[in-house]
Design a protein around this motif. Structure first.
Motif, mmCIF file in Angstrom:
data_model
loop_
_atom_site.group_PDB
_atom_site.id
_atom_site.type_symbol
_atom_site.label_atom_id
_atom_site.label_comp_id
_atom_site.label_asym_id
_atom_site.label_seq_id
_atom_site.Cartn_x
_atom_site.Cartn_y
_atom_site.Cartn_z
ATOM 1 N N UNK A 136 0.817 -1.213 0.000
ATOM 2 C CA UNK A 136 0.000 0.000 0.000
ATOM 3 C C UNK A 136 0.859 1.274 0.000
ATOM 4 N N UNK A 150 -3.802 -2.290 -17.596
ATOM 5 C CA UNK A 150 -5.197 -2.721 -17.471
ATOM 6 C C UNK A 150 -5.404 -3.802 -16.418
ATOM 7 N N UNK A 151 -4.371 -4.140 -15.648
ATOM 8 C CA UNK A 151 -4.472 -5.267 -14.716
ATOM 9 C C UNK A 151 -5.369 -4.928 -13.523
ATOM 10 N N UNK A 152 -5.756 -5.977 -12.788
ATOM 11 C CA UNK A 152 -6.499 -5.797 -11.544
ATOM 12 C C UNK A 152 -5.498 -5.438 -10.447
ATOM 13 N N UNK A 153 -5.769 -4.348 -9.732
ATOM 14 C CA UNK A 153 -4.792 -3.834 -8.765
ATOM 15 C C UNK A 153 -5.265 -4.127 -7.345
ATOM 16 N N UNK A 154 -4.433 -4.828 -6.580
ATOM 17 C CA UNK A 154 -4.807 -5.179 -5.209
ATOM 18 C C UNK A 154 -3.691 -4.777 -4.236
ATOM 19 N N UNK A 155 -3.879 -3.672 -3.502
ATOM 20 C CA UNK A 155 -2.866 -3.284 -2.508
ATOM 21 C C UNK A 155 -3.053 -4.060 -1.201
ATOM 22 N N UNK A 167 -4.027 -12.324 0.013
ATOM 23 C CA UNK A 167 -4.501 -11.793 -1.265
ATOM 24 C C UNK A 167 -4.069 -12.671 -2.433
ATOM 25 N N UNK B 43 -7.858 2.917 0.526
ATOM 26 C CA UNK B 43 -7.064 1.697 0.358
ATOM 27 C C UNK B 43 -6.996 0.908 1.664
ATOM 28 N N UNK B 50 -11.634 -6.553 2.722
ATOM 29 C CA UNK B 50 -11.199 -7.769 2.023
ATOM 30 C C UNK B 50 -10.941 -8.900 3.012
ATOM 31 N N UNK B 56 -11.408 -10.276 -2.855
ATOM 32 C CA UNK B 56 -10.537 -9.236 -3.416
ATOM 33 C C UNK B 56 -11.432 -8.165 -4.022
ATOM 34 N N UNK B 58 -10.433 -5.303 -6.254
ATOM 35 C CA UNK B 58 -9.385 -4.557 -6.962
ATOM 36 C C UNK B 58 -9.740 -3.073 -7.099
ATOM 37 N N UNK B 59 -8.712 -2.243 -7.180
ATOM 38 C CA UNK B 59 -8.876 -0.787 -7.281
ATOM 39 C C UNK B 59 -9.856 -0.432 -8.405
ATOM 40 N N UNK B 60 -9.744 -1.158 -9.536
ATOM 41 C CA UNK B 60 -10.606 -0.891 -10.693
ATOM 42 C C UNK B 60 -12.088 -1.033 -10.329
#
Lengths: 399, 80
Positions: A136, A150-155, A167, B43, B50, B56, B58-60
């Motif tokens: 994060x 375009x990826x899925x972003x997971x902090x 995660x 965030x 989560x 999950x 995701x930010x998107x």
């Protein structure tokens, strides 16, 4: 017509309120002359530099300067072109060779800045169906690399191994995974538990990218960074670095052993669609990188400086970002922006430059006075620095 | 989404530690405009959600979720 700038009004107001108190603008400092890696003239006054990331003090190294002058004369002032067209000179190849030797890796790709290296590599290798799992507290260039792709972003929570593992396990079956970590986090100067995090990432089938911008040259046996120091560099797929810190010029890079790495030169947009670095810059970088391979004495002195400053500031009563010094960054935590700005100005008046860092760049809304040490700071300078912190701290009521 | 919904009450409990402005929370409360959370707070909050729901987000996906009720509905859909 609506003014597109009205979204900046809160920031403009905050700035005006701060500056109306007569405070010097912390984000507008001009160095009139630079005498050495550790001293500049600011506002006509000799100022010790303690906020430059010039960790190994290579900016005035005579060999580095000579290499730059020679390349400037032999190859001209700039390439005027992309690396994939007319912008690759012998100097660029020499620079990439120096990086391959420094990291003992098969491939090296030089970008025009460190920011662009993260932007390019991250946005290119992680596609729409892939997942990027990142700390994060990652640097803006990492987040921007995520935003460009375009990826899925997971902090996940900062430096939390379990949070990372959870995660990774939740990523849908079959999706590609990229874990993005930093060796040293630049705001507080703390290091990542890479040994555990890289192991967890590999166990869950992820590729790993580590940004070692703030460790190159002085952490790890060969100065390759935190991944080397913790014995996991062979399991790291991509190392991102910069020339604008220990190397002492500007530019960024990625090194890797991935067998298909070279294809990135054709598909990575922030690499292709920009002009390459001037030959003098890559020549200074190459010379500096090769000298850093033999910098053991300088490295030892830098660590001494870091320990001495950390212990001294703690003894003065300041709250620091880490309990023990973990890198060449020592972050002094300020109670709020107003006090932080006042302390920053008091230090400048004493003749010391540090970075004032504030949200959103900082974690948890903190205001920090960030100090970064240089191997060229003498012991006497560190004593001077501590005396200035003492005087400024008392004058502003911080201690 | 009403106040008695189980997912909503679990989400509401997670909102409270981040509710620094003491906003009265309802399903229509918006994260950005009403709670005035910055991106970093979002965030950190999402990381809590989560782990609570073992999913999950995701930010998107976060970009499409504006209110606490919408988040609760999205979580119900994910867990279904």
């Amino acid at each position: 017509m609506s003014d597109l700038f009205s979204k900046f009004d809160p920031l403009i107001e905050q700035r005006e309120a701060l500056l109306s108190t007569g405070l010097t603008d912390p984000f507008n400092l001009v160095m009139e002359r630079v005498e050495s890696p550790t001293v500049a003239i600011c506002n006509g006054r000799r100022t010790i530099l303690l906020g430059t990331y010039n960790y190994m003090g290579m900016t005035f190294d005579p060999d580095v300067i000579a290499a730059g002058k020679k390349a400037l004369e032999e190859f001209g002032s700039g390439t005027t072109g992309s690396r994939v067209l007319n912008g690759t000179y012998a100097t660029h190849k020499e620079c990439e060779d120096a990086l391959k030797d420094f990291y003992a890796m098969d491939h090296a790709m030089v970008f025009s800045t460190g920011y662009q290296a993260n932007l390019g590599i991250i946005s290119t290798i992680a596609g729409k169906e892939d997942y990027i799992v990142l700390d994060i507290d990652s640097h803006a260039s990492i987040y921007d690399g995520c935003a460009l792709g375009n990826a899925q972003i997971v902090p996940f929570r900062h430096n939390d191994i379990e949070a990372l593992e959870k995660r990774l396990k939740r990523v849908p079956e079959g999706a590609g995974k990229l874990v993005v970590l930093e060796g040293v986090y630049s705001m507080l100067g703390d290091i990542a538990p890479l040994k555990e995090m890289v192991a967890v990432s590999k166990a869950n089938g992820a590729m790993v990218l580590v940004d070692e911008a703030h460790s190159m040259g002085f952490i790890g046996e060969h100065g390759r960074g935190v991944a080397e120091a913790q014995g996991v560099i062979d399991d790291v797929d991509f190392i991102i670095g910069t020339f604008s810190k220990s190397v002492g010029t500007v530019g960024g890079f990625c090194v890797s052993n991935h067998p298909k790495f070279e294809i990135l030169r054709l598909v990575c947009r922030p690499y292709v669609f920009t002009a390459s670095l001037p030959p003098s810059v890559v020549a200074t970088a190459a010379t500096s990188i090769r000298k850093l391979m033999h910098g053991a004495d300088k490295r030892a002195h830098l660590w001494q400086n870091s320990k001495k400053l950390h212990a001294g500031l703690k003894a003065l009563g300041f709250t620091l970002g880490t309990e023990e010094p973990q890198s060449a960054i020592i972050a002094v935590i300020m109670p709020d922006l107003k006090t932080g700005a006042a302390m920053w100005e008091a230090l400048l008046d004493e003749g010391l430059y540090v970075n004032l860092a504030r949200p959103p760049a900082t974690p948890a809304g903190m205001t920090l006075l960030r100090c970064s040490l240089c191997a060229e700071h003498s012991e006497g300078q560190v004593d001077e620095i501590l005396a200035m912190f003492g005087a400024a701290g008392r004058a502003t009521g911080c201690i | 989404m009403d106040e008695s919904d189980e997912t909503y009450s679990r989400v509401k409990a997670l909102v409270e530690p981040f509710n620094k402005k003491d906003v009265a929370v309802t399903p229509d409360t918006r994260f950005q405009q009403d709670l005035e959370w910055d991106s970093l707070t979002v965030l950190n909050f999402v990381a809590e959600v989560e782990d609570e729901f073992d999913v999950l987000i995701p930010v998107n996906m976060q970009a499409e979720i504006e209110t606490i009720g919408e988040l609760s509905a999205a979580l119900d859909k994910m867990k279904a």
